[in-house]
Write a protein that holds these residues in place. Structure first.
Motif, PDB file in Angstrom:
ATOM      1  N   HIS A 110       0.866  -1.050  -0.071  1.00 48.41           N
ATOM      2  CA  HIS A 110       0.274   0.145   0.034  1.00 48.41           C
ATOM      3  C   HIS A 110       0.877   1.305  -0.084  1.00 48.41           C
ATOM      4  O   HIS A 110       0.609   2.130  -0.871  1.00 48.41           O
ATOM      5  CB  HIS A 110      -0.882   0.064   1.153  1.00 48.41           C
ATOM      6  N   ASP A 118       0.609   5.926  -7.831  1.00 48.11           N
ATOM      7  CA  ASP A 118      -0.349   5.039  -8.412  1.00 48.11           C
ATOM      8  C   ASP A 118      -1.646   4.998  -7.943  1.00 48.11           C
ATOM      9  O   ASP A 118      -2.312   4.069  -7.221  1.00 48.11           O
ATOM     10  CB  ASP A 118       0.421   3.433  -8.239  1.00 48.11           C
ATOM     11  N   GLU A 120      -4.542   4.533  -9.295  1.00 52.17           N
ATOM     12  CA  GLU A 120      -5.455   3.233  -9.708  1.00 52.17           C
ATOM     13  C   GLU A 120      -5.104   2.060  -8.837  1.00 52.17           C
ATOM     14  O   GLU A 120      -6.153   1.449  -8.477  1.00 52.17           O
ATOM     15  CB  GLU A 120      -5.098   3.019 -11.135  1.00 52.17           C
ATOM     16  N   THR A 121      -4.187   1.705  -8.359  1.00 48.60           N
ATOM     17  CA  THR A 121      -3.860   0.655  -7.739  1.00 48.60           C
ATOM     18  C   THR A 121      -4.298   0.831  -6.034  1.00 48.60           C
ATOM     19  O   THR A 121      -4.958   0.164  -5.523  1.00 48.60           O
ATOM     20  CB  THR A 121      -2.054   0.281  -7.436  1.00 48.60           C
ATOM     21  N   LEU A 123      -6.816   3.036  -5.305  1.00 48.64           N
ATOM     22  CA  LEU A 123      -7.976   2.745  -5.468  1.00 48.64           C
ATOM     23  C   LEU A 123      -8.674   1.534  -5.360  1.00 48.64           C
ATOM     24  O   LEU A 123      -9.824   1.027  -4.789  1.00 48.64           O
ATOM     25  CB  LEU A 123      -8.961   3.785  -6.413  1.00 48.64           C
ATOM     26  N   ALA A 124      -8.009   0.770  -6.409  1.00 48.14           N
ATOM     27  CA  ALA A 124      -8.198  -0.616  -6.575  1.00 48.14           C
ATOM     28  C   ALA A 124      -8.341  -1.335  -4.981  1.00 48.14           C
ATOM     29  O   ALA A 124      -9.047  -2.115  -4.723  1.00 48.14           O
ATOM     30  CB  ALA A 124      -7.621  -1.303  -7.648  1.00 48.14           C
ATOM     31  N   ARG A 125      -7.356  -1.183  -4.237  1.00 44.10           N
ATOM     32  CA  ARG A 125      -7.308  -1.810  -3.015  1.00 44.10           C
ATOM     33  C   ARG A 125      -7.950  -1.501  -2.279  1.00 44.10           C
ATOM     34  O   ARG A 125      -8.686  -2.328  -1.322  1.00 44.10           O
ATOM     35  CB  ARG A 125      -5.736  -1.692  -2.468  1.00 44.10           C
ATOM     36  N   ALA A 127     -11.201  -0.156  -3.118  1.00 37.76           N
ATOM     37  CA  ALA A 127     -12.509  -1.067  -3.334  1.00 37.76           C
ATOM     38  C   ALA A 127     -12.413  -2.403  -2.978  1.00 37.76           C
ATOM     39  O   ALA A 127     -13.531  -3.160  -2.687  1.00 37.76           O
ATOM     40  CB  ALA A 127     -12.735  -0.864  -4.713  1.00 37.76           C
ATOM     41  N   ASP A 128     -11.342  -3.126  -2.991  1.00 36.21           N
ATOM     42  CA  ASP A 128     -11.172  -4.553  -2.828  1.00 36.21           C
ATOM     43  C   ASP A 128     -11.576  -4.631  -1.446  1.00 36.21           C
ATOM     44  O   ASP A 128     -12.211  -5.734  -0.779  1.00 36.21           O
ATOM     45  CB  ASP A 128      -9.837  -5.068  -3.112  1.00 36.21           C
ATOM     46  N   GLY A 133     -14.630  -4.785  -5.183  1.00 37.01           N
ATOM     47  CA  GLY A 133     -14.006  -5.048  -6.187  1.00 37.01           C
ATOM     48  C   GLY A 133     -14.014  -3.852  -7.500  1.00 37.01           C
ATOM     49  O   GLY A 133     -14.402  -2.787  -6.756  1.00 37.01           O
ATOM     50  N   ARG A 134     -13.548  -4.340  -8.686  1.00 37.95           N
ATOM     51  CA  ARG A 134     -13.821  -3.460  -9.592  1.00 37.95           C
ATOM     52  C   ARG A 134     -14.331  -4.007 -10.719  1.00 37.95           C
ATOM     53  O   ARG A 134     -14.158  -4.977 -11.129  1.00 37.95           O
ATOM     54  CB  ARG A 134     -12.279  -2.857  -9.830  1.00 37.95           C
TER      55      ARG A 134
END
Length: 134
Positions: A110, A118, A120-121, A123-125, A127-128, A133-134
């Motif tokens: 993280h 990063d 995108e990463t 926000l993806a983490r 969301a997960d 998820g995405r």
């Protein structure tokens, strides 16, 4: 169980608890960790041993040492490349030390994503972690 439209509420609560714990630890240890991280210095030496570079926690140049033997082979481009490559390695070493310092409260992957910008990463983490998820 969650659906694509509605994330799993239990997973969201668990992730919120995890974030709350991380925040609490940062509040408790943050100043100490920040002080340690600011004090980080890393020194790397070139492969030929003629260049030594010391950088600070953010990769800023603190010291540059050149062995007098560099004058035996006057090649400005090669010297510049050696200095730049050695400085990059020193900066990466310093960065990894800072990540290690904060690892007890922020997972290394993280923190790396944040340092790399990063989004995108990150926000993806997020969301997960919330079960969406995405």
């Amino acid at each position: 169980m969650g659906s694509p439209e509605r994330p799993d509420v239990a997973a969201m609560r668990a992730y919120a608890d995890e974030l709350r714990e991380m925040f609490t630890q940062l509040q408790d240890k943050g100043l100490e960790l920040h002080t340690k991280a600011k004090a980080v210095q890393a020194t790397e030496t070139s492969r030929d041993g003629l260049v030594s570079v010391t950088v600070g926690a953010r990769g800023e140049l603190i010291r540059l040492d050149l062995d007098p033997r560099i004058y035996r082979r006057p090649d400005a481009r090669a010297l510049a490349d050696t200095i730049a490559e050695t400085a990059r390695r020193a900066a990466e070493t310093a960065r990894e030390r800072v990540i290690e310092i904060f690892e007890p409260v922020i997972p290394a992957d993280h923190f790396r994503a944040h340092l790399d910008g990063d989004v995108e990463t990150v926000l993806a983490r997020l969301a997960d972690g919330m079960g969406g998820g995405r």
